[in-house]
Design an enzyme around this catalytic site. Structure first.
Site, PDB file in Angstrom:
ATOM      1  N   ASP A  13      45.921  36.176  48.428  1.00  0.00           N
ATOM      2  CA  ASP A  13      45.695  36.610  46.812  1.00  0.00           C
ATOM      3  C   ASP A  13      47.214  36.758  46.231  1.00  0.00           C
ATOM      4  O   ASP A  13      48.259  36.835  46.951  1.00  0.00           O
ATOM      5  CB  ASP A  13      45.037  38.022  46.850  1.00  0.00           C
ATOM      6  N   LYS A  73      43.638  35.563  41.833  1.00  0.00           N
ATOM      7  CA  LYS A  73      42.937  35.728  40.507  1.00  0.00           C
ATOM      8  C   LYS A  73      43.691  36.844  39.708  1.00  0.00           C
ATOM      9  O   LYS A  73      44.130  37.938  40.356  1.00  0.00           O
ATOM     10  CB  LYS A  73      41.605  36.217  40.656  1.00  0.00           C
ATOM     11  N   MET A  97      40.646  48.158  39.395  1.00  0.00           N
ATOM     12  CA  MET A  97      40.827  47.315  38.171  1.00  0.00           C
ATOM     13  C   MET A  97      40.357  48.014  37.046  1.00  0.00           C
ATOM     14  O   MET A  97      39.764  47.575  36.203  1.00  0.00           O
ATOM     15  CB  MET A  97      40.037  46.274  38.564  1.00  0.00           C
TER      16      MET A  97
END
Length: 281
Positions: free
Chosen positions: A47, A69, A182
């Protein structure tokens, strides 16, 4: 120990995949198994948020492939990641799929496992320390406490459709503690929904930015001020709703590494423990 078996579920010789939790960023928080797996890997798909310190532990002969991402930004499609995992393992590669935190928390683990299952590729999971656990440790607070909250909610600030809807009444209940992943862009939405469902503007909130890294920062705030507080955070951050830092914790947490010279009583204690163990062995 070799963590790559090379035998698929259908008995055919193949590569296989280890899903490895990289933890929040400090390589000292890796499990021993994760550390060894990185040293054995031939390909590592990682990641974007996996720290450089952890990537430095990867087998020097291994190929590193970033498949990260970016929230609300450029990202590699999940279908492409799935296809790459299957392709590499089918070619006999020993693949580590390195995910920040714990693979089973907001890491799309099930989707990647399903792709491997369909292709008959062997896999296993090495858990990692998730950001909520690391953040609570850094602020000196329990995520659960007798008489306060018998449950912990781990939620995301947004999903594939936009800002994620939640059981706001439960999250706003007295004594509730929630780890919001997030959540920077969703902070105003979350704070508004919680106050609409009964949470007070003075509800304690702690933001931990760049958890466990050298640039870690702890921001103590309240629900009413949360939208403005997150604007001061440039790096990835976890938001702990319903928790304030322990009074002994400062805006900057304790240094990640402490020398024994900082604690003059440690060497004598270690010496006594060593002598004691020999005496009883």
């Amino acid at each position: 120990m070799d963590y790559f078996t090379g035998i698929s579920p259908n008995g055919q010789r193949a590569g296989d995949v280890l899903f490895v939790g990289a933890g929040p960023g400090d390589p000292d928080l890796l499990t021993v198994r994760a550390h060894r797996a990185l040293g054995q890997a031939r390909v590592v798909l990682h990641d974007r948020l996996v720290s450089e310190d952890i990537l430095a532990l990867v087998n020097p002969a291994a190929r590193l492939v970033e498949v990260g991402k970016t929230g609300f930004g450029p990202s590699i499609a999940q279908s492409e990641i799935n296809a790459l995992l299957v392709h590499l393992a089918s070619d006999g590669e020993q693949v580590v799929r390195l995910k920040g935190g714990d693979p089973a928390l907001f890491g799309r683990l099930d989707e990647e496992i399903e792709a491997l299952d369909q292709a008959g590729i062997a896999w296993s999971v090495v858990p990692g320390i998730t950001s909520a656990s690391a953040a609570s440790a850094r602020i000196g607070r329990s995520l659960t406490r007798r008489g306060r909250n018998g449950a912990l909610r781990i939620v995301t600030g947004h999903d594939a459709k936009g800002f994620a809807d939640q059981d706001w009444r439960a999250l706003a209940a007295e004594g509730a503690v929630t780890a919001l992943y997030m959540g920077k862009r969703a902070a105003r939405f979350v704070s508004g929904r919680l106050m609409m469902h009964g949470a007070g503007a003075d509800l304690p909130v702690t933001i931990v930015e760049n958890i466990s890294r050298v640039d870690e920062r702890i921001v103590a705030t309240c629900l009413g001020d949360l939208p403005d507080a997150v604007e001061t955070c440039d790096g990835p951050a976890l938001i702990l709703l319903g928790l304030a830092p322990h009074p002994r914790m400062t805006a900057r947490s304790l240094p990640a590494e402490l020398a024994l010279s900082d604690f003059p009583f440690f060497p004598s204690l270690l010496k006594e423990a060593s002598h004691g163990s020999r005496a009883t062995s």
